[in-house]
Write a protein that holds these residues in place. Structure first.
Motif, PDB file in Angstrom:
ATOM      1  N   VAL A 104     -13.887 -50.425  19.817  1.00 57.35           N
ATOM      2  CA  VAL A 104     -13.483 -49.088  20.260  1.00 57.35           C
ATOM      3  C   VAL A 104     -14.019 -48.890  21.680  1.00 57.35           C
TER       4      VAL A 104
ATOM      5  N   ARG B  68      -6.841 -59.188  17.604  1.00 58.80           N
ATOM      6  CA  ARG B  68      -7.949 -58.222  17.575  1.00 58.80           C
ATOM      7  C   ARG B  68      -7.423 -56.897  18.116  1.00 58.80           C
ATOM      8  N   LEU B  69      -7.753 -55.828  17.436  1.00 56.34           N
ATOM      9  CA  LEU B  69      -7.292 -54.506  17.855  1.00 56.34           C
ATOM     10  C   LEU B  69      -8.387 -53.794  18.620  1.00 56.34           C
ATOM     11  N   VAL B  70      -7.976 -53.054  19.641  1.00 58.97           N
ATOM     12  CA  VAL B  70      -8.888 -52.168  20.364  1.00 58.97           C
ATOM     13  C   VAL B  70      -8.335 -50.767  20.220  1.00 58.97           C
ATOM     14  N   CYS B  71      -9.163 -49.825  19.784  1.00 61.32           N
ATOM     15  CA  CYS B  71      -8.746 -48.431  19.771  1.00 61.32           C
ATOM     16  C   CYS B  71      -9.398 -47.748  20.964  1.00 61.32           C
TER      17      CYS B  71
ATOM     18  N   ILE C 120      -3.530 -46.624  14.677  1.00 58.72           N
ATOM     19  CA  ILE C 120      -4.325 -47.860  14.721  1.00 58.72           C
ATOM     20  C   ILE C 120      -4.263 -48.552  13.361  1.00 58.72           C
TER      21      ILE C 120
ATOM     22  N   TYR D  49     -18.356 -45.764  16.166  1.00 57.55           N
ATOM     23  CA  TYR D  49     -18.437 -47.219  16.408  1.00 57.55           C
ATOM     24  C   TYR D  49     -19.763 -47.573  17.064  1.00 57.55           C
TER      25      TYR D  49
ATOM     26  N   TYR E 190      -2.507 -52.206  12.285  1.00 56.46           N
ATOM     27  CA  TYR E 190      -3.218 -53.180  11.450  1.00 56.46           C
ATOM     28  C   TYR E 190      -2.350 -53.568  10.249  1.00 56.46           C
TER      29      TYR E 190
ATOM     30  N   GLY F  61     -12.329 -55.560  15.356  1.00 60.54           N
ATOM     31  CA  GLY F  61     -11.844 -54.660  16.397  1.00 60.54           C
ATOM     32  C   GLY F  61     -12.955 -54.022  17.213  1.00 60.54           C
TER      33      GLY F  61
ATOM     34  N   LEU G 188     -10.244 -51.531  11.882  1.00 65.43           N
ATOM     35  CA  LEU G 188     -11.044 -52.162  12.939  1.00 65.43           C
ATOM     36  C   LEU G 188     -12.051 -53.158  12.376  1.00 65.43           C
ATOM     37  N   LYS G 189     -12.652 -52.813  11.240  1.00 61.18           N
ATOM     38  CA  LYS G 189     -13.619 -53.736  10.631  1.00 61.18           C
ATOM     39  C   LYS G 189     -12.940 -55.028  10.190  1.00 61.18           C
TER      40      LYS G 189
END
Ligand SMILES: Cc1ncc(COP(=O)(O)O)c(C=O)c1O
Ligand SMILES: N[C@@H](CCOP(=O)(O)O)C(=O)O
Length: 531
Positions: free
Chosen positions: A424, A366-369, A345, A382, A349, A422, A417-418
């Motif tokens: 989770v 935008r990332l999703v884990c 992840i 999260y 990024y 992002g 993620l921050k």
């Protein structure tokens, strides 16, 4: 090995189933004989090199001599230098930190015990504008030029700029298919712009190849420099060990793998065995194996190949760059990545962030884990509003490669993620297996980890967070063929406490014409009602 034979026996489908050279062509020889094709309008190129046209010249097709291989060709063409460099620095260190290490040092942790990161000389890279980098990378796709035919090494200047092409160990990994999930998107989600990045359709069947080519290449270089590296080792849930053993075997370097006994698939187990690795099946889980390999590599001249080693992430980040490239440098809205040890992840990024910083694109997706609910320490963190992180004991999951409770890259993941707004998500066993079956029913053949990522998508789509026209990429991390036992279990309806709603078991039928006709007619009638 006992696990292997047990699993093999447990299959329920017992029966059926040449001679001038282009010295100035960037697609051939970009870092050797390196010169800026077009300096950024506002920037000043570092060298006296001519700032020429606005894009690379069209490739000139010449053959190398028949008695020369592609590595020798690259060696002969390696005539000049560039100013790009990279070093290890403490991960997310404050600006006053002066701690750094050469990539030729054997170091995995900062002085304070924290993670490291590979830091590139961004000022040197910024002397070339976004258009330059886009054109350069585009010019290398689909070629057999060493080493740029690899999706990873086509971005060599951003990966390991200083390594000699001669030291590179590559299987021309990367350049993986970005699959338009037309039917899955339409039928299950009402989406028209859904894509699956098939990182698992790769040399050893997972995205790990992207990082391992970089790590093993650097080890190859260190060994040539007579550094004390007798072998390379990792702890693994199956994919890292497969990639490590293949790349080491290709370079003639010993590999040692620590596997959690009875917790990885047969297809994964057989890979390091076949590639001649020294395989230890240890009676613990992945986190136990990880702890063990860290202790062992601190004592013995065995180089650590897990993603704690930040070199790996330099290769893995190229999948993000590749996605942008495949969309003609347009940024998708969402990228969903299944997470376990949490290196990937951050790698995604980092790839997206470098493209933005160097002007190839103007924003980040935008990332999703996505995690399995049975192994969800990041999700819990999260949900707690990023309060104190607590490692957990991971439970068994069909997504066995992400059965990890104490991820080494937790800080990297939280940072990533921050910084991209992002999210989770998590997937229960039933949700991830249903999503896998649904995807397979539309022509894919995905691994359960990709099922975890698809579950996250389904949840975010159902809650309206992801819109019907949002361009969304789901990262598929391994090949479905590595996880056939889970599919067999599902389609046989043999999973305790699971409805297996999309199971499609084979129909047993007598070997006579009438019986075959009867079942076929029944089947065709049931299909008619669907049109
Ligand atoms: C198939 C597969 N998917 C996802 C992951 C998760 O990647 P990461 O450990 O970088 O979070 C792994 C390994 O951990 C994996 O092998
Ligand atoms: N899924 C991984 C787990 C180890 O992750 P790594 O990226 O730190 O090597 C595996 O296949 O072993």
């Amino acid at each position: 090995m006992a696990a292997a034979s047990t699993l093999l026996r447990s299959s329920f489908f017992s029966s059926p189933l040449n001679t001038q050279y282009s010295q100035s062509n960037p697609s051939h020889c970009p870092t050797s004989n390196f010169r800026p094709i077009k300096a950024a309008a506002s920037s000043s190129p570092e060298s006296s090199s001519s700032s020429a046209a606005s894009a690379p010249p069209p490739p000139i097709k010449h053959r190398r001599p028949t008695n020369e291989n592609i590595r020798e060709e690259a060696r002969r063409q390696n005539t000049s230098s560039h100013n790009f460099s990279a070093k290890y620095v403490p991960f997310n260190a404050d600006a006053s930190s002066t701690e750094s290490y050469s990539l030729d040092e054997i170091v995995y942790r900062s002085r304070s015990g924290g993670l490291l990161d590979v830091q590139h000389d961004m000022d040197a890279l910024k002397k070339f504008d976004g258009e330059y980098w886009r054109s350069l990378f585009d010019s290398r796709v689909g070629k057999t030029t060493w080493p740029y035919g690899s999706g990873v090494w086509s971005k060599k200047e951003w990966v390991l700029p200083e390594i000699d092409s001669d030291d590179i160990v590559s299987a021309f990994e990367g350049n993986s298919n970005l699959f338009w999930a037309e039917r899955f998107g339409k039928q299950f989600l009402g989406m028209n712009d859904l894509w699956v990045k098939h990182c698992g359709i790769s040399h050893t069947g997972s995205f790990k190849d992207l990082g391992m080519t970089v790590l093993v290449s650097q080890v190859n270089r260190l060994r040539k420099m007579k550094r004390p590296v007798v072998g390379v080792g990792c702890a693994s849930t199956g994919d890292t060990s497969a990639a490590l053993s293949a790349y080491c075997a290709s370079a003639g370097i010993p590999s040692i793998v620590f596997l959690p006994a009875n917790r990885i698939s047969i297809a994964q187990l057989v890979q390091p065995i076949a590639n001649g690795a020294f395989v230890l099946s240890i009676d613990t889980d992945f986190d136990g194996c990880m702890q063990m390999i860290r202790e062992v590599t601190a004592e013995l001249p065995i180089y650590l190949a897990n993603s704690l080693n930040s070199l790996r992430l330099e290769g893995q980040k190229t999948a993000a760059i590749e996605i942008l490239q495949q969309f003609d440098w347009e940024v998708p809205d969402w990228v969903i990545v299944p997470g376990g040890n949490l290196g990937n992840i951050y790698a995604f990024y980092k790839g997206f962030h470098m493209c933005k910083e160097l002007g190839l694109v103007d924003r980040l997706p935008r990332l999703v884990c996505a995690q399995a609910a049975n192994a969800n320490p990041l999700y819990l963190h999260y949900k707690s509003g990023w309060k104190d992180f607590k490692a957990i004991k991971a439970n068994t999951t069909f997504a066995s490669a992400i059965q990890i409770g104490d991820p080494v890259s937790i800080d990297r993941a939280v940072y990533a993620l921050k910084n991209c707004n992002g999210i989770v998500e998590e997937a229960t066993e039933e949700e991830l297996m249903d999503a896998t079956a649904q995807a397979d029913s539309t022509g894919m053949f995905i691994c359960p980890h990709t099922g975890v990522a698809l579950t996250a998508l389904i949840k975010l789509r159902n809650s309206g967070v992801i819109g019907p026209t949002d361009r969304t990429v789901v990262v598929s991390t391994a090949h479905g063929l590595k996880f056939t036992q889970s599919k067999i279990d599902y389609h046989s309806g043999a999973i305790k406490d699971m409805n297996c709603r999309y199971a499609n078991p084979p129909v047993q039928v007598k070997a006579d014409f009438g019986s075959v006709m009867d079942v076929l007619k029944k089947y065709l009638l049931s299909q008619e009602s669907k049109f």
